[in-house]
Scaffold this motif. Structure first.
Motif, mmCIF file in Angstrom:
data_model
loop_
_atom_site.group_PDB
_atom_site.id
_atom_site.type_symbol
_atom_site.label_atom_id
_atom_site.label_comp_id
_atom_site.label_asym_id
_atom_site.label_seq_id
_atom_site.Cartn_x
_atom_site.Cartn_y
_atom_site.Cartn_z
ATOM 1 N N LEU A 3 36.916 42.286 34.312
ATOM 2 C CA LEU A 3 37.125 41.422 35.072
ATOM 3 C C LEU A 3 38.716 41.583 35.838
ATOM 4 O O LEU A 3 39.497 41.656 34.806
ATOM 5 N N LYS A 11 41.728 34.916 35.061
ATOM 6 C CA LYS A 11 41.044 35.706 34.264
ATOM 7 C C LYS A 11 41.092 35.093 32.750
ATOM 8 O O LYS A 11 40.004 34.992 32.016
ATOM 9 N N THR A 15 37.946 33.976 30.361
ATOM 10 C CA THR A 15 37.769 34.544 29.086
ATOM 11 C C THR A 15 37.585 33.613 27.982
ATOM 12 O O THR A 15 36.871 33.555 27.107
ATOM 13 N N THR A 161 40.085 42.322 30.773
ATOM 14 C CA THR A 161 40.637 41.709 31.891
ATOM 15 C C THR A 161 41.800 42.414 32.324
ATOM 16 O O THR A 161 42.276 43.210 31.579
ATOM 17 N N LYS A 178 31.658 45.486 36.890
ATOM 18 C CA LYS A 178 32.864 44.949 37.595
ATOM 19 C C LYS A 178 32.711 43.688 38.036
ATOM 20 O O LYS A 178 32.000 43.545 38.977
ATOM 21 N N LEU A 179 33.838 42.696 38.051
ATOM 22 C CA LEU A 179 33.719 41.324 38.812
ATOM 23 C C LEU A 179 35.094 41.157 39.427
ATOM 24 O O LEU A 179 36.064 41.056 38.256
ATOM 25 N N LEU A 181 37.949 38.560 40.969
ATOM 26 C CA LEU A 181 38.220 37.480 41.174
ATOM 27 C C LEU A 181 38.883 37.345 42.354
ATOM 28 O O LEU A 181 39.911 37.870 42.597
#
Length: 798
Positions: A3, A11, A15, A161, A178-179, A181
């Motif tokens: 993330l 992040k 979490t 993160t 994979k992300l 934000l």
């Protein structure tokens, strides 16, 4: 799950939401929190997780730690000695780790931590959270690399993160999602503000101001909205009744810093406590904060309660044992930078004194506070201590970072005291870790040892000169400036001629043997390698690999093996290369082992044994990548590329060229003629003539530039074969030159290969073969390697 997002994007909130979502399910959670203060501390997040798991407090003595460790992990747990080592319980089951050198202990520790995670996952599903990986230390990053490989079939979810600036290979692993934000849009921001406002309906003009100031960053939105809600202008009325002009002129904070300070200003004396806590760091202990504040215990407790109620910090535990964490690193930074510099300096000085009295305090943390207090000389000593500890664990990147911190601190010293001796100590101790992490030919290596040589002379501490000059020899070799390296090696040998220090004498012979080898003086190289082996034969015990970064006699034997292969004693040479690998395995020094594996792979390559070469190269590649050995990571790929290329040319050439790029990125130009000849050899095998000739041209250019000649006959043999595809006569002339080069260098094995190609061309073209080519097997006294493809082919045509 990886993330990523900028600071304040959410992040940590996501979490926490994940942790809350699984909290009602039976599971195990492991949490690693990385910190900018400990990015040079090996396995810091893992150690803190272990301390939390078994409930260690600051006041606990060794006996209490042991009781908690055995109570949590079980008294029969085979990993207890590893955990005890991480907790610095030196006398606990010490016999279980007896005989392990730092490299072996490091490998055992990483394996033990992974096994602990996998054992827990075998009992219950495991959530593994790693926060702020952009601040991770190199050893923990290596642990995570291995973890990703080993959890593929385990009940483990990893949540990592990071900020977008962090780049690492495991992000491309097939099991990693994979992300990224992004910032909130206007509609999302408005909804967020309305949720925070609750029963208060903020006027549109105020909402617009918040949206404009925060630019979609959730942390900014939250803090500025709370600042507005807490301001004296507004009460808990359902609707604002001020007119538009009044609302438009309201003083709305425009930054996170302004918003935070506006909130703190309304919470005196909370502001002062938050600022002092910020000097400690993102996380802080109640007792440590109490040691630097002038508030009474009751006043401090009340101030901390207000910070917690305002959700600016989070608390674990109560009373003097409590630990606190700022809501976000940016919140901590805002509080920190709002202080007067002189006040900050005083607080850091008091913190350094307090921590310096704690036996368990990490020297790098003490150094951080000393730097902020402008006590630079003391900071340099602390960084030196931290560098030593990291180097002893073979945590090379962390060690270099600490030593560099020590040098930076010395640069800032303004007192009139002489710091040269301390600087010399730092540069000497940084030498081996710097070679391992940056490569022998790195400009940093040259700068470090040139300065160290200058300091040896100016301080009169000449006992360090051999170590320093030998390190410079290695730099000149790898650049390569081969004639300079040879001359310096001769100087080293002359300076050790009295033989009082057997290790230095052995290393001097090793240096001269190596320089001769690359210059193509095969016989001289063999003589010096044997002299190095014989010099050490009179000694008992193991070579001091930790000090010199390599096992001198094993390296001598390794080079002797390669030289013997080139000279036609291919079985004896292979045996010597293999023997040196066995010694390196026993000592388990990764840099030394990678070096020797490279020579064994080269021996296999010149015996024309791609399958065996591939096996060695793959092993070397895993070692070099896991231990972040920059040069050898590239070297492994070059020999692996040649081995793969015998069957898969495109894949092999890609690997080989990637290896060359990595190798050269460290500043090293050594081996380039050999690497280019490997490209050309692959091209020859698969009929890619023009591409092969281009590689030969590059090889010749590299030889002319550097004087590296040991592979010259091989380069000319391959060139002759390529040229002969279009012009047999010219190809035979080049092959004749290859044969003559090999004979003049004493490289009889390469002479056999050139003579074989000449015989094959003569048979096909009707040219007459010189008698000495036909008699090559006899006149070179080739009595070894009779089972190899090289000799079988030669015997068939000569």
């Amino acid at each position: 799950m990886l993330l990523s997002g900028e600071a304040g994007i959410g992040k940590s909130r996501i979490t926490r939401a994940l942790i809350d979502a699984v909290s009602q399910e039976k599971h195990v959670r492991v949490s690693y929190q990385c910190s900018p203060y400990y990015s040079g501390s090996p396995l810091y997040p893992a150690v803190q997780q272990l301390r939390r798991t078994i409930g260690i407090e600051e006041a606990d003595g060794d006996e209490e730690k042991v009781r908690k460790l055995e109570g949590t992990k079980g008294p029969a747990n085979p990993l207890l000695p590893i955990f005890a080592s991480l907790l610095d319980l030196q006398n606990y089951q010490s016999d279980a780790l007896t005989g392990l050198n730092p490299q072996q202990l490091r490998a055992r520790t990483l394996d033990g931590l992974l096994n602990d995670i996998l054992d827990a996952a075998a009992r219950l599903p495991l959530l593994f959270v790693i926060e702020d990986i952009h601040w991770i230390d190199a050893t923990t990053l290596e642990l995570l690399d291995q973890c990703v490989e080993r959890i593929q079939h385990a009940r483990v979810m990893m949540m990592v993160t990071t900020r977008p600036t962090f780049e690492h290979g495991f992000g491309g692993h097939p099991i990693v999602t994979k992300l990224a934000l992004n910032r909130l849009g206007r509609e999302q921001t408005t909804a967020f503000i309305e949720k925070l406002a609750g029963d208060i309906r903020l006027p549109a003009i105020i909402v617009d101001k918040i949206i404009a100031a925060t630019d979609g960053v959730p942390l900014f939105i939250e803090e500025l909205t709370k600042s507005v809600l807490e301001a004296r202008h507004f009460d808990r009325a359902a609707v604002f009744d001020q007119d538009h002009a009044t609302l438009a002129n309201l003083d709305i904070p425009l930054t996170l810093h302004d918003s935070l300070m506006a909130r703190l200003d309304r919470l005196q004396p909370v502001k002062e406590v938050a600022q002092m806590a910020a000097c400690i760091g993102r996380e802080f202990r109640h007792d440590l904060l109490g040691s630097v504040t002038r508030l009474s215990a009751a006043q401090l407790e009340e101030a901390l309660d207000k910070l917690v109620d305002a959700e600016l910090v989070f608390r674990r535990g109560r009373g003097s044992d409590a630990r606190y964490t700022f809501k976000h690193a940016l919140v901590r930074d805002a509080a920190y930078h709002s202080m007067l510099k002189s006040v900050r300096q005083d607080i850091h000085s008091r913190l350094a004194d307090k921590l310096g009295m704690e036996p368990t305090a990490e020297p790098e943390l003490v150094a951080h506070h000393l730097i902020a207090a402008k006590r630079y000389l003391e900071a340099a000593e602390c960084f030196l201590q931290a560098g030593r500890a990291a180097a002893a664990r073979y945590a090379n990147p962390e060690a270099v970072a600490h030593f560099t911190g020590a040098l930076d601190a010395l640069e800032a010293v303004t007192s009139s005291g002489d710091t040269n001796e301390l600087e010399l100590r730092i540069r000497i101790e940084m030498g081996v870790p710097l070679n391992a992490s940056d490569g022998y030919a790195s400009e940093k290596v040259e700068a470090n040892f040139l300065r160290a040589e200058e300091l040896c002379i100016s301080t009169g501490l000449t006992s360090n000169l051999f170590f320093v000059r030998r390190s410079l020899w290695n730099f000149y070799l790898d650049r390569p400036d081969l004639h300079r390296s040879r001359d310096l090696a001769k100087q080293l040998l002359a300076e050790t001629s009295c033989g009082e220090n057997v290790e230095e004498t052995t290393l001097a012979h090793r240096a001269l043997a190596t320089s001769y080898f690359y210059l193509g003086a095969i016989g001289d190289a063999a003589r010096e390698a044997e002299a190095g082996i014989n010099a050490w034969a009179t000694s008992n015990g193991d070579f001091d690999v930790a000090r010199y970064g390599e096992d001198g006699p094993a390296i001598c034997r390794s080079y002797l093996g390669v030289v013997q292969v080139l000279a036609g004693r291919v079985d004896t040479g292979l045996a010597n290369c293999a023997s040196s690998v066995e010694t390196a395995e026993r000592l388990d020094h990764p840099l030394n082992l990678a070096f020797i594996l490279m020579n064994l792979a080269i021996a296999r390559r010149f015996r024309n044994e791609p399958a065996e070469c591939r096996e060695i190269a793959e092993r070397m590649l895993i070692l070099a990548d896991n231990r972040r050995l920059a040069s050898w990571s590239g070297g492994a790929r070059t020999v692996l590329g040649w081995a793969i290329g015998s069957n898969l040319p495109d894949e092999g050439l890609r690997m080989l060229r990637d290896g060359m790029n990595r190798w050269r990125s460290t500043g090293s130009e050594l081996h380039l003629p050999h690497f280019y000849s490997s490209i050309a050899d692959i091209c020859l095998r698969h009929g890619r003539i023009d591409e092969g000739l281009a590689a030969i041209e590059n090889a010749v250019e590299a030889m002319d530039k550097t004087g590296e000649k040991w592979a010259q006959a091989e380069i000319e043999r391959i060139e002759g074969c390529l040229v002969a595809k279009a012009d047999v006569t010219r190809g035979m002339r080049v092959l004749t030159r290859a044969y003559d080069t090999a004979i003049s260098q004493g490289a009889c094995w390469l002479a056999v290969r050139a003579a074989t190609e000449l015989a094959k061309l003569s048979r096909r073209s009707g040219h007459e073969l010189r008698a000495d080519y036909r008699n090559q097997l006899r006149i070179s006294e080739i009595a070894e390697g009779l089972e190899t493809s090289v000799i079988r082919e030669a015997a068939a045509v000569l």
